[in-house]
Enzyme design. Sequence first.
Site, mmCIF file in Angstrom:
data_model
loop_
_atom_site.group_PDB
_atom_site.id
_atom_site.type_symbol
_atom_site.label_atom_id
_atom_site.label_comp_id
_atom_site.label_asym_id
_atom_site.label_seq_id
_atom_site.Cartn_x
_atom_site.Cartn_y
_atom_site.Cartn_z
ATOM 1 C CB CYS A 326 27.818 46.124 59.970
ATOM 2 S SG CYS A 326 28.224 47.492 58.894
ATOM 3 N NE ARG A 355 26.458 56.245 56.898
ATOM 4 C CZ ARG A 355 26.879 55.559 55.853
ATOM 5 N NH1 ARG A 355 27.415 56.195 54.829
ATOM 6 N NH2 ARG A 355 26.764 54.246 55.821
ATOM 7 C CD GLN A 373 23.613 51.986 54.169
ATOM 8 O OE1 GLN A 373 23.593 51.373 55.228
ATOM 9 N NE2 GLN A 373 24.733 52.280 53.536
ATOM 10 C CG ASP A 375 23.611 47.473 54.501
ATOM 11 O OD1 ASP A 375 24.429 46.947 53.731
ATOM 12 O OD2 ASP A 375 23.930 48.010 55.578
ATOM 13 C CG HIS A 377 26.081 43.111 56.604
ATOM 14 N ND1 HIS A 377 25.025 43.921 56.893
ATOM 15 C CD2 HIS A 377 27.175 43.916 56.516
ATOM 16 C CE1 HIS A 377 25.453 45.168 56.999
ATOM 17 N NE2 HIS A 377 26.751 45.199 56.772
ATOM 18 C CE LYS A 456 34.362 52.827 49.208
ATOM 19 N NZ LYS A 456 33.376 53.857 49.323
ATOM 20 C CG HIS A 502 30.157 45.368 55.107
ATOM 21 N ND1 HIS A 502 29.696 45.813 56.313
ATOM 22 C CD2 HIS A 502 31.324 44.742 55.359
ATOM 23 C CE1 HIS A 502 30.554 45.481 57.257
ATOM 24 N NE2 HIS A 502 31.547 44.831 56.705
#
Length: 625
Positions: A326, A355, A373, A375, A377, A456, A502
Amino acid sequence: MSDKVVTVNGAAVPAGDTLKDVVRGRTIVAGRIDDRPVDLTAPLKGGEIIETIDSSSLDGLDIIRHSCAHVMAEAVILLFPDARPTIGPSTEDGFYYDFDRAIPFSTEDLERIEQKMAELIAADAPFIRKEMGRQEAMAYFQEKGEPYKVEILSDIVEGTVSLYEQGSFVDLCRGPHVPSTGYIKAFKLLSVAGAYWRGNERNKMLQRIYGTAFSSEKALHDHLTFLEEAKKRDHRRLGRELELFMISDDIGPGLVVYLPKGGILRSILEEFEKKLHLKNGYQIVYGPSLLRGKLWEISGHMDNYKEYMYFTELDNQLYGIKPMNCLAHIQIYKSRVRSYRDLPLRFFELGTVTRHEKSGVLHGLMRVRQFTQDDAHIFCRPDQIIDEITSIIELVQRAMAIFGFEYQIEVSTRPEKSIGSDEDWNMATQALIDSLDKKGLPYEINAGDGAFYGPKIDVKIKDAIGRMWQCATIQCDFSLPARFDIHYIGSDGSKHSPAMLHRVVFGSMERFMGVLIEHYAGAFPVWLAPVQAVVMNITDAQADYAASIAGRLTDAGVRVELDKRNEKIGFKIREARLSLVPYMLIMGEKEKGQGIVTVRDRSGQQNTATVDEFIAMVQNATPQI
Ligand SMILES: [Zn+2]
Ligand SMILES: [Zn+2]
């Protein structure tokens, strides 16, 4: 008979002294009094609202399995008096019990334990509940030489605790349990594994015995068949056999290495993703793995996510290794002044995040410490949120349809540890729900399971044998835009806060690949297969012809392997079949003479085709995005 009355499953009936007096039938294993699960021996005062718990219901199964864990512990202690019991909960489809014992249990030990359990079940010993003060219970377990129970008791608040006794075994437990061991109709011990006390690798390694129990032999049999099928599909074994990936202790737990065949599979998925996103108005960006500690403070990660993060120092400055993508995307947003006309902005990154997952939860590709990911945004105006969420849902639907996955949707709401105002949380949660309602999609509410910065939507996909896997998520967030003070210039000329979404579609590339391997049992569809065809000659006389065909196919973008070893064709076919390759192209004198190929598929069906026809067949198997 007293004149007390209770309500059982909606009907008023005269009450006895205990719950057992008002329920009938051996399939009732426990009850719920005023919504509290209790043993059938629970006393009645009169006036209670009672529901019965049947052995085949989810709650009933849970109670049977948990009771079975007690019986297993009794059997273990009888057979191995040196084993110290720790905890033994039920799980989603079974139970386990952890024992502290110097010598690991063997497969033969499991058989002996099963036999002993069968004896204990045949004896139909009642489960007897006793209550005592915490101090008294600590003294009791101290006396029995059970330090783990003492430790558990020392962590709980002062008051009364319950102990359950069946046969020769006494355990500290909240209950409820089945009335007697004879209620356990079908069980099986499955495996033994090491597990750290309280899941912490600094603690002692214990011996965990896994088992399961069902309300009938038939249900148990069906489950064991399912487990066999799942074992055949295990991506960790297939990953090794098909040479897709490795996880090695030399490199470190939870860290994935892609072998060449897994590398090509991942790159196919990544190309698919890039095309899909470019076509849907996303822009591809990349952020660094290291970002200053200061940014993680502003974002709230330091307060809410620190235990999952890794940190390092560069030039005496603290840096965090990104667990999420992010923050760089926020900086991209901030890199210039944004007007209301610029929105929505959709930044997409195949972003690798790290992580700190506990070693006990790591599992093949499904749970790792570093993953990539898909991912993105999305920064948009508040009036655009619902449309944006709706188009993300459509994107997820399109992607899942290509892989043939069915899915379920959950909406996760505010967790305890979270940032942001109630007003923002309500607005964000409502936006997610409105978007699903607008699409007419069914969903379940998962209370308290949202991310720390926003609620989410979770999409869980169903694989070929019915297991559910978390993949896509869509999160709506007003907190990070406020924390980083990002804004856009509205049509009124003043500054406004954008909303931030996200979202991931596959989720983690690693997990998605793991799911694909298990879903297809390693037999990938043509477009995903790392090797689409093995080209093989029957005798040396066709070796050059086979090589020239392989060359033409490679030029056309078909992924081929050439097998021109001096081996019998039957042997080559067998090897290619074991590697689960979709096509074998067999070259004999006839094929060489006519300039064609014989195409054999995984089911053993054979046809002849020209090289161009085969190329077209492979190309047509690639889904259009
Ligand atoms: Zn229990
Ligand atoms: Zn994010």
